[in-house]
Design a protein around this motif. Structure first.
Motif, PDB file in Angstrom:
ATOM      1  N   THR A  43       0.783  -1.270  -0.234  1.00 57.93           N
ATOM      2  CA  THR A  43      -0.076  -0.027  -0.020  1.00 57.93           C
ATOM      3  C   THR A  43       0.856   1.403  -0.064  1.00 57.93           C
ATOM      4  O   THR A  43       0.523   2.486   0.500  1.00 57.93           O
ATOM      5  N   THR A  46      -0.369   4.947  -1.426  1.00 61.52           N
ATOM      6  CA  THR A  46      -1.731   5.696  -0.982  1.00 61.52           C
ATOM      7  C   THR A  46      -1.278   6.070   0.547  1.00 61.52           C
ATOM      8  O   THR A  46      -0.330   5.848   1.175  1.00 61.52           O
ATOM      9  N   VAL A  48      -3.712   6.396   2.554  1.00 63.97           N
ATOM     10  CA  VAL A  48      -4.928   5.934   3.492  1.00 63.97           C
ATOM     11  C   VAL A  48      -4.493   4.391   3.457  1.00 63.97           C
ATOM     12  O   VAL A  48      -5.450   3.845   3.058  1.00 63.97           O
ATOM     13  N   ASP A  50      -4.566   1.812   5.560  1.00 64.17           N
ATOM     14  CA  ASP A  50      -5.691   1.017   6.302  1.00 64.17           C
ATOM     15  C   ASP A  50      -6.868   0.717   5.555  1.00 64.17           C
ATOM     16  O   ASP A  50      -7.534  -0.274   5.421  1.00 64.17           O
ATOM     17  N   LYS A  51      -7.297   2.037   5.071  1.00 65.04           N
ATOM     18  CA  LYS A  51      -8.633   1.856   3.966  1.00 65.04           C
ATOM     19  C   LYS A  51      -8.449   1.161   2.689  1.00 65.04           C
ATOM     20  O   LYS A  51      -9.452   0.158   2.510  1.00 65.04           O
ATOM     21  N   ILE A  52      -7.394   1.309   1.989  1.00 61.31           N
ATOM     22  CA  ILE A  52      -7.453   0.560   0.968  1.00 61.31           C
ATOM     23  C   ILE A  52      -6.992  -0.980   1.385  1.00 61.31           C
ATOM     24  O   ILE A  52      -7.615  -1.848   0.584  1.00 61.31           O
ATOM     25  N   TRP A  53      -6.395  -1.426   2.400  1.00 60.16           N
ATOM     26  CA  TRP A  53      -6.227  -2.619   2.714  1.00 60.16           C
ATOM     27  C   TRP A  53      -7.457  -3.459   3.137  1.00 60.16           C
ATOM     28  O   TRP A  53      -7.877  -4.640   2.628  1.00 60.16           O
ATOM     29  N   ALA A  54      -8.294  -2.556   3.844  1.00 64.12           N
ATOM     30  CA  ALA A  54      -9.731  -3.147   4.267  1.00 64.12           C
ATOM     31  C   ALA A  54     -10.430  -3.537   3.051  1.00 64.12           C
ATOM     32  O   ALA A  54     -11.212  -4.673   3.008  1.00 64.12           O
ATOM     33  N   ILE A  55     -10.276  -2.923   1.906  1.00 61.57           N
ATOM     34  CA  ILE A  55     -11.095  -3.112   0.673  1.00 61.57           C
ATOM     35  C   ILE A  55     -10.340  -4.482   0.025  1.00 61.57           C
ATOM     36  O   ILE A  55     -11.277  -5.410  -0.330  1.00 61.57           O
ATOM     37  N   HIS A  72       2.461  -2.215   4.727  1.00 68.17           N
ATOM     38  CA  HIS A  72       2.443  -0.954   4.763  1.00 68.17           C
ATOM     39  C   HIS A  72       3.630  -0.161   4.775  1.00 68.17           C
ATOM     40  O   HIS A  72       4.236  -0.515   5.955  1.00 68.17           O
ATOM     41  N   SER A  97      -1.110  -1.284  -4.695  1.00 61.05           N
ATOM     42  CA  SER A  97      -2.403  -0.735  -4.835  1.00 61.05           C
ATOM     43  C   SER A  97      -2.203   0.717  -5.329  1.00 61.05           C
ATOM     44  O   SER A  97      -1.305   1.236  -5.772  1.00 61.05           O
TER      45      SER A  97
END
Length: 280
Positions: A43, A46, A48, A50-55, A72, A97
């Protein structure tokens, strides 16, 4: 000396489906070896993570992948971290990502993580995937920045050094949706020996071996070949519109599949350009 057996590249134009009919991500899992493979999501592009990883965590879980993790990386120190290096070396697939390609290269370019990605790809046959900014960074020639001009001018595109998994292409993403033909033409005008590759959203180019290319997803891939082109790029003033003569354009929709070593009916012009596009 260990024999090299390079893996596959999956280069995504961005905005790929991450729920339901995930043609692109399903192909990535297949290339990694199936649901039992080990997949890491990088990631670093990016702000953000944590947000991208959640997706992607949810998407790969839906595809049946249980051995999945995020890496990260936000700075150079983290890009040389021994645990991150070990994770990448064990992975069957590394997915980069979206975000900003310049942020990605500033974080990992020339680092131990970058070096280990090449080792995993060439020595272990790991699959390298990248979407949006992660796609643009895949090649040695990287689209670092581009304008929204409808016609190409001398400053429509700025190139930088990418991750180096491909040698002779410059990649642009969100291609049809964001009307990026002008800036890719400008990039090709800067260096006519580099092939332009424009990838639509929810669409991916798969490269396995030299000469082997497949398009998956719902859009198309635009290939620009300016090797025979004449232009006024060198003489043009900043922001001056460019004259480009004899640029070749190939359009490959989803479902296109070529192996130029075996496909005797591939047009000669396409066989030649695919040999360059797929050189890893």
């Amino acid at each position: 000396m260990q024999e090299e057996h390079a893996g596959a590249l999956l280069i995504v134009g961005g905005s790929e489906e991450r729920h339901g009919d995930m043609q692109v991500l399903s192909k990535f899992v297949e290339l990694c070896g199936g649901p039992d493979s080990a997949i890491v999501v990088l990631t670093a592009a990016t702000s953000v993570p944590d947000k991208i990883w959640a997706i992607y965590d949810a998407a790969f879980a839906e595809l049946g992948v249980s051995n999945r993790a995020a890496i990260h990386i936000g700075n150079r120190r983290e890009a040389d971290d021994a645990d991150a290096v070990a994770q990448i070396l064990r992975a069957d697939g590394i997915f980069i990502s979206g975000g900003e390609q310049q942020r990605l290269l500033a974080s990992i370019g020339g680092s131990k993580v970058h070096e280990t990605m090449h080792r995993a790809f060439r020595e272990r046959g790991a699959c390298i995937g990248g979407t949006s900014a992660g796609a643009s960074a895949i090649s040695r020639h990287m689209m670092a920045y581009g304008t929204k001009d409808m016609l190409p001018n001398k400053n429509s595109a700025q190139l930088d050094v990418g991750l180096g998994f491909l040698q002779h292409v410059v990649i642009d993403q969100h291609f049809s949706e964001r009307h990026r033909l002008a800036r890719l033409l400008s990039a090709v005008a800067q260096d006519p020996d580099v092939i332009g590759l424009g990838i639509d959203e929810d669409t991916a180019v798969v490269i396995r071996d030299r000469g082997w290319l497949e398009v998956v997803g719902t859009g198309a891939v635009t290939i620009l070949d300016g090797r025979r082109m004449t232009s006024n790029f060198d003489e043009a003033n900043p922001h001056q519109q460019l004259e480009l003569i004899d640029v070749r354009l190939h359009l490959l929709p989803a479902g296109s599949h070529y192996n130029i070593g075996r496909t005797a009916d591939a047009p000669a012009a396409l066989r030649n350009v695919l040999a360059l596009v797929t050189e890893i």
